[in-house]
Design a protein around this motif. Sequence first.
Motif, short mmCIF file in Angstrom:
data_model
loop_
_atom_site.label_atom_id
_atom_site.label_comp_id
_atom_site.label_asym_id
_atom_site.label_seq_id
_atom_site.Cartn_x
_atom_site.Cartn_y
_atom_site.Cartn_z
N HIS A 125 0.14 -3.18 -6.76
CA HIS A 125 0.17 -2.33 -5.58
C HIS A 125 -1.12 -1.52 -5.46
CE1 HIS A 125 4.37 -3.30 -5.06
NE2 HIS A 125 4.58 -2.96 -6.32
N GLN A 126 -1.44 -1.14 -4.25
CA GLN A 126 -2.57 -0.23 -4.02
C GLN A 126 -1.98 1.15 -3.77
OE1 GLN A 126 -4.97 -1.11 -0.57
NE2 GLN A 126 -6.48 0.41 -1.08
N LYS A 134 -2.63 4.19 6.92
CA LYS A 134 -2.89 3.00 6.11
C LYS A 134 -1.71 2.55 5.24
CE LYS A 134 -7.87 3.64 5.72
NZ LYS A 134 -9.00 3.80 4.81
N ALA A 135 -0.86 3.48 4.83
CA ALA A 135 0.18 3.15 3.86
C ALA A 135 1.36 2.43 4.50
CB ALA A 135 0.67 4.43 3.19
N VAL A 151 1.29 2.38 -13.49
CA VAL A 151 2.33 1.34 -13.52
C VAL A 151 2.34 0.55 -12.21
CG1 VAL A 151 4.83 0.93 -13.58
CG2 VAL A 151 3.78 2.54 -15.19
N LEU A 152 2.27 1.26 -11.09
CA LEU A 152 2.30 0.59 -9.79
C LEU A 152 1.07 -0.29 -9.57
CD1 LEU A 152 3.70 3.55 -7.69
CD2 LEU A 152 4.86 1.38 -8.16
N ILE A 187 0.87 -1.18 0.00
CA ILE A 187 0.00 0.00 0.00
C ILE A 187 0.91 1.23 0.00
CG2 ILE A 187 -1.82 1.26 1.18
CD1 ILE A 187 -2.59 -1.43 2.50
N ILE A 188 0.81 2.02 -1.06
CA ILE A 188 1.66 3.19 -1.25
C ILE A 188 0.81 4.45 -1.06
CG2 ILE A 188 3.14 4.42 -2.89
CD1 ILE A 188 3.51 1.62 -4.27
N GLY A 189 1.27 5.35 -0.19
CA GLY A 189 0.54 6.57 0.09
C GLY A 189 1.23 7.79 -0.50
N VAL A 190 0.43 8.69 -1.05
CA VAL A 190 0.95 9.92 -1.65
C VAL A 190 0.19 11.11 -1.07
CG1 VAL A 190 1.53 11.10 -3.81
CG2 VAL A 190 1.34 8.60 -3.78
#
Length: 78
Positions: free
Chosen positions: A31-32, A67-68, A25-26, A2-5
Amino acid sequence: MIIGVPKEIKLQEHRIGLTPDSVKVLVKKGHQVLVQSNGGFEAGFTNEDYSKSGAKIIETPEEIFKKAELIVKVKEPQ
């Protein structure tokens, strides 16, 4: 993963950690991606751009940090 931005908070910083193309791409790789609402606005990207790329739009940076598993930012957090 899980990736956060989160949205950048430094003055005069208009960039965002990932573009919609990067998100696409991710997501394709399994990935989420969580992007803060209007995080890319100043860089010319809308919430819709990120949603179409597969990101989930999150309202607050606190929720993203909670969450990330990985945070992607341009500048360090304050």
